[in-house]
Structures are given as structure tokens and as C-alpha cells.
Scaffold this motif. Sequence first.
Motif, PDB file in Angstrom:
ATOM      1  N   UNK A 194       0.852  -1.179   0.000  1.00  0.00           N
ATOM      2  CA  UNK A 194       0.000   0.000   0.000  1.00  0.00           C
ATOM      3  C   UNK A 194       0.885   1.226   0.000  1.00  0.00           C
ATOM      4  N   UNK A 244       4.802   6.042   6.100  1.00  0.00           N
ATOM      5  CA  UNK A 244       5.231   4.656   6.302  1.00  0.00           C
ATOM      6  C   UNK A 244       6.439   4.299   5.445  1.00  0.00           C
ATOM      7  N   UNK A 268      -3.780 -14.190   2.350  1.00  0.00           N
ATOM      8  CA  UNK A 268      -3.467 -14.334   3.762  1.00  0.00           C
ATOM      9  C   UNK A 268      -3.120 -15.786   4.063  1.00  0.00           C
ATOM     10  N   UNK A 317      15.527 -14.442  17.415  1.00  0.00           N
ATOM     11  CA  UNK A 317      14.846 -15.288  18.407  1.00  0.00           C
ATOM     12  C   UNK A 317      14.137 -14.471  19.480  1.00  0.00           C
ATOM     13  N   UNK A 318      14.526 -13.226  19.658  1.00  0.00           N
ATOM     14  CA  UNK A 318      13.844 -12.371  20.642  1.00  0.00           C
ATOM     15  C   UNK A 318      12.545 -11.816  20.065  1.00  0.00           C
ATOM     16  N   UNK A 319      12.285 -12.040  18.793  1.00  0.00           N
ATOM     17  CA  UNK A 319      11.038 -11.573  18.193  1.00  0.00           C
ATOM     18  C   UNK A 319      10.140 -12.714  17.734  1.00  0.00           C
ATOM     19  N   UNK A 320      10.714 -13.766  17.154  1.00  0.00           N
ATOM     20  CA  UNK A 320       9.900 -14.896  16.669  1.00  0.00           C
ATOM     21  C   UNK A 320       9.298 -15.663  17.828  1.00  0.00           C
ATOM     22  N   UNK A 321       8.017 -16.039  17.694  1.00  0.00           N
ATOM     23  CA  UNK A 321       7.440 -16.924  18.711  1.00  0.00           C
ATOM     24  C   UNK A 321       7.931 -18.355  18.472  1.00  0.00           C
ATOM     25  N   UNK A 322       7.759 -19.160  19.508  1.00  0.00           N
ATOM     26  CA  UNK A 322       8.154 -20.566  19.411  1.00  0.00           C
ATOM     27  C   UNK A 322       7.416 -21.235  18.251  1.00  0.00           C
ATOM     28  N   UNK A 323       6.124 -20.951  18.100  1.00  0.00           N
ATOM     29  CA  UNK A 323       5.338 -21.573  17.024  1.00  0.00           C
ATOM     30  C   UNK A 323       5.848 -21.164  15.646  1.00  0.00           C
ATOM     31  N   UNK A 383       8.824 -20.033  14.885  1.00  0.00           N
ATOM     32  CA  UNK A 383      10.160 -20.605  14.708  1.00  0.00           C
ATOM     33  C   UNK A 383      10.046 -22.056  14.260  1.00  0.00           C
ATOM     34  N   UNK A 384       9.104 -22.774  14.844  1.00  0.00           N
ATOM     35  CA  UNK A 384       8.910 -24.163  14.470  1.00  0.00           C
ATOM     36  C   UNK A 384       8.422 -24.242  13.017  1.00  0.00           C
ATOM     37  N   UNK A 402      20.798 -17.815  15.971  1.00  0.00           N
ATOM     38  CA  UNK A 402      20.190 -16.612  16.565  1.00  0.00           C
ATOM     39  C   UNK A 402      20.936 -15.361  16.107  1.00  0.00           C
ATOM     40  N   UNK A 440       4.513   6.566  32.796  1.00  0.00           N
ATOM     41  CA  UNK A 440       3.614   5.758  31.986  1.00  0.00           C
ATOM     42  C   UNK A 440       2.186   5.732  32.495  1.00  0.00           C
TER      43      UNK A 440
END
Lengths: 368, 368
Positions: free
Chosen positions: A61, A66, A81, A105-111, A113-114, A127, A206
Motif C-alpha cells: 500500500x 510509512x 493471507x 529469536x527475541x522476536x519470533x514466537x516458538x510456534x 520458529x517451528x 540466533x 507511563x
Amino acid sequence: MSEVYANRRSRLRDHFTAAGAAAALVTHPANVRYLAAAAPQGAALLLGGCEDLLVCAGPLDDRPGEGRPDESLRVHALPGPGADPAVTAAGLAAAQGSDSLAVEEHHLTVSRHRGLAAGAPALRLTDLGGAVEQLRVVKDEEEISCLRIGAEIGDQALGELLESILVGRTERHLALELERRLVDHGADGPAFPTSVATGPNAGRRGHRPTDRRVEEGDFLSVCLGATYRGYRCEIGRTFVIGTSPADWQIELYDLVFAAQRAGRESLAPGAAYRDVDRAARQVLDSAGYAQALPPLSGHGVGLEIDEDPQLAPAAMGKLDACVPVTVEPGVHLPGRGGVRIDDTLVVRPEADGGPELLTITTKELLAL
Amino acid sequence: MSEVYANRRSRLRDHFTAAGAAAALVTHPANVRYLAAAAPQGAALLLGGCEDLLVCAGPLDDRPGEGRPDESLRVHALPGPGADPAVTAAGLAAAQGSDSLAVEEHHLTVSRHRGLAAGAPALRLTDLGGAVEQLRVVKDEEEISCLRIGAEIGDQALGELLESILVGRTERHLALELERRLVDHGADGPAFPTSVATGPNAGRRGHRPTDRRVEEGDFLSVCLGATYRGYRCEIGRTFVIGTSPADWQIELYDLVFAAQRAGRESLAPGAAYRDVDRAARQVLDSAGYAQALPPLSGHGVGLEIDEDPQLAPAAMGKLDACVPVTVEPGVHLPGRGGVRIDDTLVVRPEADGGPELLTITTKELLAL
């Protein structure tokens, strides 16, 4: 401009090839934007063996503020999608002959990554760590210029608010009003949820605005910031409502102001993060407020509002020139309120005039 | 109220013990809130062998609209920053004698998961999957009541906007104005970034407001929603600016309206998700707009604005009573604009009057 992004990617490539990876996959949005000039939602950036490739979840887009992907990148848009751009990118890395892929690895979830491992079983996943975050710490003058414009916008929005009637209005309305003014003055949007805190809430880091109304005699603390071309900065000020601040208010304000000044004055290339924190903290500590202090005195800003470095007691490392940071000590006394003063500054050498203050709204104690 | 949360946790416990786990750790914020009544930032909920425990990153704040943790839970507040509540919770699970812990692998990052494993090496970590998300699909009447109030707030904000002058105002200003009105009418905040799309942007799903100004002859599509006590709903409407819509605008509007009605009318307990999607989609498909359609015709709403179920061509499953969903078909024609019509409804059996429409703003084509 394309050169800037290609150079950044080249520096990252030096890093991960030295660490033994054949390719790298960047998924953290701020990191994708730093390297690719844009971060369409869900996009994954592959720095591959042959070429660099931005895999997007759908067609691009045109969205103002952006950015458009850097023209030296190949862009691959997935048709619909469901498919994860990161999995597609990993498959392409394997197809290009890479045998290993460094991922965040600090951003990807375990799922997720799998899913990557299953989608490209021939790849050894390693990593990448915070390599891109580290590249982002020192800013170029183009980046600093975006922060400077964002800070001006914040100053304008805050200045206009101070000219309006405040007593009787709620924290939430004042926060919304400030966000509208940020956009009026050209911000992409607020850099973070605007915080307006009155009375017993004042001075809380905050604090999320409530329906409490501004009253005579209150402390009023405000923290806001604009996003401009993706760059986020921050300003925080505390005011007194009414004609004559109470003695305790003046004393507390002067103390936090002294702490904040000490922090600002300690900003210099080569200064240890923890020493900047200590400069601000010890002023408050020695006045007996050790328990009331926030965990850090400031932090880096850039494509994220809270990024490296952290100016905190246990932080390791030293400031470089051209690192923008906040200095934002505060004291909050439960039930009574408190004071926060928050500036965004760029570390500059003494020869260049020392730290450059981006947020120039006065820090005198204003009685409104 | 405490019973409600204890019952939810008890149902989850049945699930994970049946799957062979001794304890479960919930970290996805909406899931924590569903089970604990509140989700302080960074909090982790341990459903342990002995007792349930909410581990928080710091002292609890009183924040309106955010809820207080359920009183039947023990709350453990970590003293300062740095420590991950999830790691603390895993350590406590091990100390309580659990040998296995089911975690939300779709939410935990690889790094955080590794931290858990290192912090409690005696624990076998398994995947809780989307078990809490599944529990959340069917709502109780208390939850539906929050959605109903949120929908009323959205209707009010939209109604007021329609009474004001629109020509010449930018998408961004209209969006900010709507968000202010949501809060005026009692919302905790917007449920998602308000979308206002004019002219060629109109009808684009998730369009982010730009500086384009409303012009005579434009389609104007708006999508907004309130968060009320954590529950999020959604309403979308398309209008024409000026006195007389063009023929193509009337035709396109009537078509999308027919598709949206077909989707709404197909909502019933037992209806397959994909059949609801197909009901809406085939109206547009058969008019030749197959390429212009969004990937889904609707989705569940609740503590998140986009949750299960997905009403999409490949979705598996059937609707139950008391599931709130959106029905939101649309057509966007590049360069010309388009139409979206979006309602939130609750699935109800025929005997109870069929689907309950929460968002009651008219769907006639208004020329403003």
C-alpha cells in the motif's frame, strides 16, 4: 537514499557472516524498517546469499509516513493471507543454497520458529540476537533530523495546551487533545500513548489517563511525543495548577529539576550509561527518595520509543556521539503525586557544543 | 464475579491435565485477562498444582477500565524491572512439585521460552496451544453486555460525526474526532485504530487515515469501535458525499449491502464458518468482483478485536450460540474507491429471534 539502506544491510551482513551464518532473516518491524526503508505489516526481510528480498504478506500500500521499500531491494508480495512471509523467506534462502539462517529469536514466537524449521528443514537456524538493534543505536544526521522535527511538533502541541483552560478537564480529554494537536502539526501519529496525570497521579511514569479532572492546587504532569517519518521522541513536563504552588511542590520540583539537569550535563561521548543514571539518581537518593525512584533515568529513542541504550544502574556500555536519549528522572509520592521532567537529547562532543537538546519547552515551574 | 473466573480456570485446568501437563502458564495478555479479570503489563498467570498465581512485573496500579485481578487469585508482584514474571512463575511451578508446564508457544518468543527452560530445568515444557482462545469463543451474557454497550458508544460517535460538516476535512482529523467521541461516550479507548477512507481510498479494509480531504462526490467509508471493560466491537459504514450519488456508486452500494445481508442472515448456531463467508462472498463473486474481495467476510470479537472464529473460505468449524462476530464484506476498486459495510452481531438461535444486531446505525445509503 538507497545507499543508506544498502550500507546498513552490508554492515549487518558483515556481522552475521562473521558469526558463521549464510543468511539472515529480520522480522522485528522496526528492524525491517531500518534496513528496508519500510515495514509493511508482517513483512520479513531476507539477507540472502545472492540477493536481498523483502517478503510481504500482501500487495504494497501507499501509506504516508510509512515509507516505500528501498528500491535496491527485490519485493516479493504473497498473494493472500495465511502464508507467513518469514516461512516463505526461509524457503527461498534454502532454495538459494544457504545452509544456515540467523533469525531474531527475541522476536519470533516458538510456534513461528517451528514453522520456519519445518518449512526449510535443510536450514540450520541460528540466533541473530540484537544485531540490528545495535546498529540502530548511533543515528545519522538524517535520522536525527526526523527526531528534531518530531520534538518540535511535541513542543508545539504542548505549548498550545498550556494556553487553554485546564481546570475541570479530565486526563483523558487532555491526552486526546494533545494527540490531535500532534497530528495537526504534521506528526504521523503519537509516538506512544500520551500520558496526562493529575493530582495524586502526577509524576507516575507511563500513567494512563483516567477520568480524573484537573483541580486547583494539583501537580499536572504530561508526557507526549510525535512520530515523524517513523522516528519517535518524547517530552515530559510537570506544572502546578493555580496561582501559588505549595512549598512542598516547589521543593520537590526543584529537586527533580536538579536531578534532571545533572543527568543532562553528564551526557557525553564515552560516558558510561550507568554513570548518567547515577548522576540523576544520586540527587534524588541523597534527598531521601530512594524508594520513590523509577528503575531507569532514561533510554534511547529512534524507530522505537524505548530502545537501546538503557540508562539504568546495572546497564553496561558507554555513550557514543549521535545517540539520542531521554533524561527523565521523576519522583512519585503515593497519595500525593509527584514530578517528572523528561527531555530528548542527542549526545554530542564538547567541541560541538555538548548535548543537543531537542525538546525546548521551558523547564521553569509554571503555575497555570 | 469471582466464580466466573474460577470456573474459566477450572475448565482450562481440565483441558491441560487431560493433555498430561501438571501446570499451565498463560502469558498472552487477552488470555490472562480472561482468566484473571485483569492483565497488568507483562503479567503471567500460573495455574499450578496447588494454587493459581498471578505474577506481575511490578506493583498493581488502579487503572479504570483495566479491571482488578480476581480476588480468588494470589498475586505476586516482582519488586523491580528486569525479572520476567513468566520465569518466576515457572520457577514457582517447579518449586510446587510440578514436573511439566504447558506454555503458550504461539505467544512466547524463542528467547523467552529458552529463559523459562533455563530458569526451571526440572520442568518439561509442553504447548498449551490456543486452548484459552477456544474457551473465549462463546461469550456469557456479561461479556455480551459489554460488547453491546461498546456498540452503542460506536453508534453514538458515528451519529454525531454525520451531523457535522465533512467536506474539506482530512481523513486523519475525522478519525481523531471519532476517537475523541468514543471516549466522550464512555469508552476505555478505541478498539483499534479508527479507519476513515475517502474517494479512491474508500472501501479499503484497515485503511490508515491520510491527509486526503473529503470532496464532493466521494465515497466515505468509516470503521470504528469502542473498547468497553476490555471488550472490543466494530462498526463500518460507507456514505456518499454530496446530494446525488452516481449510478455506479448506488449499484456498488446495493451490491455490497446485499452481500452483507446475506452474510448476516446466514448466522445461526450450527452454520459452518465457511458457509457464512460464502453467503456473502457469492453475491459479490457472481457480480464479477472476485478479484476485489477481502480474504475474509468476518471474524469473532471480544477481548481482542480480531479473534476466533474466522469467517473465511478455508475456515473449519461451526458457529455456536452466543458467539459475537462481524459481517463485513466490501469491494475496493483501485483508483475509484469502494464500499464496506460492517456490523457486529451475536449468533442466537431462531427461537430467540435469530442473530442479535449490536451496531444499529442505519445501512441505507446516506448522501451527506
